[in-house]
Write an enzyme that holds these catalytic residues in place. Sequence first.
Site, short mmCIF file in Angstrom:
data_model
loop_
_atom_site.label_atom_id
_atom_site.label_comp_id
_atom_site.label_asym_id
_atom_site.label_seq_id
_atom_site.Cartn_x
_atom_site.Cartn_y
_atom_site.Cartn_z
N ASP A 39 4.57 -46.04 -43.14
CA ASP A 39 4.13 -46.47 -41.82
C ASP A 39 4.53 -45.41 -40.80
O ASP A 39 5.63 -44.86 -40.85
CB ASP A 39 4.74 -47.83 -41.46
CG ASP A 39 4.04 -48.49 -40.29
OD1 ASP A 39 3.35 -49.50 -40.51
OD2 ASP A 39 4.18 -47.99 -39.15
N HIS A 99 -3.62 -54.65 -45.43
CA HIS A 99 -2.47 -53.86 -45.88
C HIS A 99 -1.26 -54.76 -46.04
O HIS A 99 -1.03 -55.66 -45.23
CB HIS A 99 -2.15 -52.73 -44.89
CG HIS A 99 -2.08 -53.17 -43.46
ND1 HIS A 99 -3.21 -53.40 -42.71
CD2 HIS A 99 -1.03 -53.46 -42.66
CE1 HIS A 99 -2.86 -53.79 -41.51
NE2 HIS A 99 -1.53 -53.85 -41.45
P1 5GP Z 1 -0.57 -54.53 -38.54
O1 5GP Z 1 -0.04 -54.88 -37.17
O2 5GP Z 1 -2.07 -54.39 -38.53
O3 5GP Z 1 -0.08 -55.47 -39.61
O4 5GP Z 1 0.08 -53.15 -38.93
C1 5GP Z 1 -0.52 -51.91 -38.71
C2 5GP Z 1 0.52 -50.87 -39.05
O5 5GP Z 1 -0.12 -49.62 -39.16
C3 5GP Z 1 1.62 -50.73 -37.97
O6 5GP Z 1 2.89 -50.99 -38.56
C4 5GP Z 1 1.46 -49.28 -37.49
O7 5GP Z 1 2.70 -48.65 -37.21
C5 5GP Z 1 0.74 -48.63 -38.66
N1 5GP Z 1 -0.12 -47.51 -38.29
C6 5GP Z 1 -0.99 -47.47 -37.24
N2 5GP Z 1 -1.63 -46.28 -37.21
C7 5GP Z 1 -1.15 -45.57 -38.27
C8 5GP Z 1 -1.44 -44.24 -38.78
O8 5GP Z 1 -2.27 -43.50 -38.26
N3 5GP Z 1 -0.76 -43.86 -39.89
C9 5GP Z 1 0.17 -44.66 -40.50
N4 5GP Z 1 0.80 -44.16 -41.57
N5 5GP Z 1 0.46 -45.90 -40.05
C10 5GP Z 1 -0.19 -46.35 -38.96
#
Ligand code: 5GP
Length: 117
Positions: free
Chosen positions: A31, A101
Amino acid sequence: MDNSCLFCRIVAGEIPATVVHRTETTLAFRDIDPKAPTHVLVIPVEHHADVVALATANPSAAADVLATAAAVAEAEGLTGDGFRVIFNTGAHGGQEVFHVHAHVVGGAPLGPMLAGK
Ligand code: 5GP
Ligand code: ZN
């Protein structure tokens, strides 16, 4: 592939990521904004918006995501002290990226399961 999807673009290699594990059907990468000492995202290579869509359309890929999450937890040394696997889903779940994810988080005590509870 969905060109507007950030994680599809990571699968395609158009956006860099620190990949820690790869199978034919899944990809695991760190992340970008870790919430714990270890914070890895596990995704199916195939685009599905959330865990409900994935489990409905492709249960075998859903199983592959869990198997990769387990392999990552092993490889990152999390299985002894424990860890969490989290699928944030929809608005109440705080989902921000709509390519399903699993968050694999650990490496320190993670506190209460839900904020403030
Ligand atoms: P959600 O809130 O959708 O469950 O989590 C999305 C996750 O994706 C977040 O923890 C955020 O830090 C991560 N994330 C967002 N953009 C990117 C990116 O460009 N690369 C990576 N490796 N993680 C990302
Ligand atoms: Zn996608």
